[in-house]
Design an enzyme around this catalytic site. Structure first.
Site, PDB file in Angstrom:
ATOM      1  N   THR A 327      -4.838  -1.212   0.130  1.00  0.00           N
ATOM      2  CA  THR A 327      -3.772  -1.633   1.040  1.00  0.00           C
ATOM      3  C   THR A 327      -4.317  -1.947   2.427  1.00  0.00           C
ATOM      4  OG1 THR A 327      -3.300   0.585   1.850  1.00  0.00           O
ATOM      5  CG2 THR A 327      -2.138  -0.104  -0.150  1.00  0.00           C
ATOM      6  N   CYS A 328      -3.491  -2.583   3.233  1.00  0.00           N
ATOM      7  CA  CYS A 328      -3.896  -2.970   4.588  1.00  0.00           C
ATOM      8  C   CYS A 328      -3.652  -1.862   5.603  1.00  0.00           C
ATOM      9  CB  CYS A 328      -3.175  -4.231   5.016  1.00  0.00           C
ATOM     10  SG  CYS A 328      -3.879  -5.668   4.240  1.00  0.00           S
ATOM     11  N   ASP A 329      -3.576  -0.611   5.139  1.00  0.00           N
ATOM     12  CA  ASP A 329      -3.433   0.492   6.086  1.00  0.00           C
ATOM     13  C   ASP A 329      -4.776   1.202   6.188  1.00  0.00           C
ATOM     14  OD1 ASP A 329      -0.811   2.527   7.031  1.00  0.00           O
ATOM     15  OD2 ASP A 329      -2.896   3.180   7.175  1.00  0.00           O
TER      16      ASP A 329
END
Ligand SMILES: *Cc1c(COP(=O)(O)O)cnc(C)c1O
Length: 380
Positions: A327-329
């Protein structure tokens, strides 16, 4: 990992369905775990902690084997009752309950509730009159790989007051509970809590209130990278402590295994999405999987649970890798402080098998952990 899981994954791949990640759980292992608990603690009733894996087939199997269930919400109670299990085999073990949920549980036939303060006792007295309550006491959680915070439980001196209050309000002051911390690798950690419990029994007996039950909680481990003692060792250690602190007046006991019931029954198959470096001379590679903290591996938080990972290149030379999710976290990194050793030959597109993932994976990735629904939203 079991042949049945490997066979399942092989057939699935051959049929072209390899769009993972996927968790596969072998019910035969769950059956073996239940039997091992029943054998190791023959006089203790098993209340499976539903949040570890509430899959209907897991609940059905355990209901058929005679297990009872520890639940934390009305949704979980309904999931258990859907197996046909009677409500006298279900506890509402969350110490934090909305009064209307207690009323609903009472309507569904639930008569066993956890508390850790007088305000919660009062809610139960109002909407679930005459029910049995047990009071949870704090445990420090040392020795556990996934220790529990001070969120649940009160100090033992306060538990005596809470249970006395319950008795005064017409409830059945039934017992004491505790949880020694999840993935507890030391079987002797039950001793201190049992000592505290026996003191509460004595103090209440002096006031004419006779408790019946000690809820020994969960904490029984699954084997990840390090070895763990067998469940038999836990049974023996707990029995010795019961003898020591209760003499020949051992109370009714229950356990609430979650991880220990389903953890080693499940395996995740995931895929390497990217392998890269941050600089030409970087000593560690970054390996990105299609699974991370937000779709199943939340227990890697603070690198607490370290899962065994198998690849088709096992046996080749190993090198340290940072392992991260897709994910982009930026918190979606699994192991970085303590890099994970993976084969040098690992490639983009390789499958990896993550073992011991039957507990707290599907539930943490689902919308509705513990039966609490996802956040409603209104866009106006
Ligand atoms: C989560 C939970 C358990 C299960 O704990 P494990 O360490 O997974 O065995 C048991 N009891 C209560 C009250 C829980 O909340």
């Amino acid at each position: 990992m079991t042949d049945r899981i490997h066979e399942f994954l092989r057939i699935r791949r051959e049929a072209g369905h390899d769009d993972g990640p996927v968790m596969v759980l072998d019910l035969d292992v769950v059956r073996d775990n239940y039997t091992a608990f029943a054998k190791a603690l023959p006089d203790t009733r098993v209340f499976y902690a539903v949040k570890a894996n509430p899959d209907p087939q897991v609940l059905d199997l355990l209901a058929r084997l005679g297990s009872c269930f520890d639940t934390a919400s009305v949704v979980e109670i309904e999931q258990v009752l859907a197996t046909g299990c009677s409500p006298d085999r279900v506890s509402y073990g969350n110490t934090i309950k909305r009064e209307r949920d207690i009323a609903r549980a009472y309507q569904l036939g639930i008569r066993l509730f956890a508390v850790d303060c007088e305000a919660e006792v009062e809610k139960i007295a109002r909407v679930a009159p005459g029910s049995k309550v047990f009071c949870r006491i704090l445990c420090d959680g040392s020795g556990a790989e996934w220790p529990l915070s001070r969120k649940f439980g009160c100090v033992p001196e306060m538990a005596t007051k809470v249970l006395e209050h319950a008795h005064k309000l017409g409830l059945s002051a039934y017992g004491v509970s505790f949880h020694v911390g999840s993935q507890q690798r030391n079987p002797r950690m039950w001793d201190g809590a049992l000592k505290a419990a026996s003191t509460i029994f004595l103090e209440l007996a002096e006031r004419g209130i006779h408790l019946s039950m000690v809820n020994l909680g969960g904490g029984f481990p699954t084997k990840y990278l390090k070895d763990v003692p067998a469940v038999k060792a836990y049974g023996q250690s707990i029995f010795r402590s019961l003898r020591k602190h209760f003499g020949n007046r051992i109370p009714e006991t229950i356990i609430e295994p979650g991880r220990g019931m389903v953890g080693n029954a499940g395996m995740i198959e995931a895929e390497v999405v990217l392998i890269s470096k941050k600089a030409e001379d970087d000593k560690v590679k970054w390996v990105y999987l299609d699974i991370g903290k937000f779709n199943g591996l939340a227990e890697t938080m603070d690198e607490m649970i370290r899962y065994p990972i198998r690849t088709e290149f096992d046996g080749d030379d190993l090198e340290p890798c940072v392992l991260a999710g897709p994910t982009c976290d930026s918190v979606d990194v699994l192991y970085e402080k303590d890099p994970y050793l993976l084969p040098v030959s690992l490639e983009i597109g390789s499958k990896v098998l993550i073992e011991g993932t039957g507990a707290y994976t599907t539930t943490y990735s689902a919308v509705g952990f513990n039966g609490f629904p996802p956040l409603k939203s209104f866009v106006i």
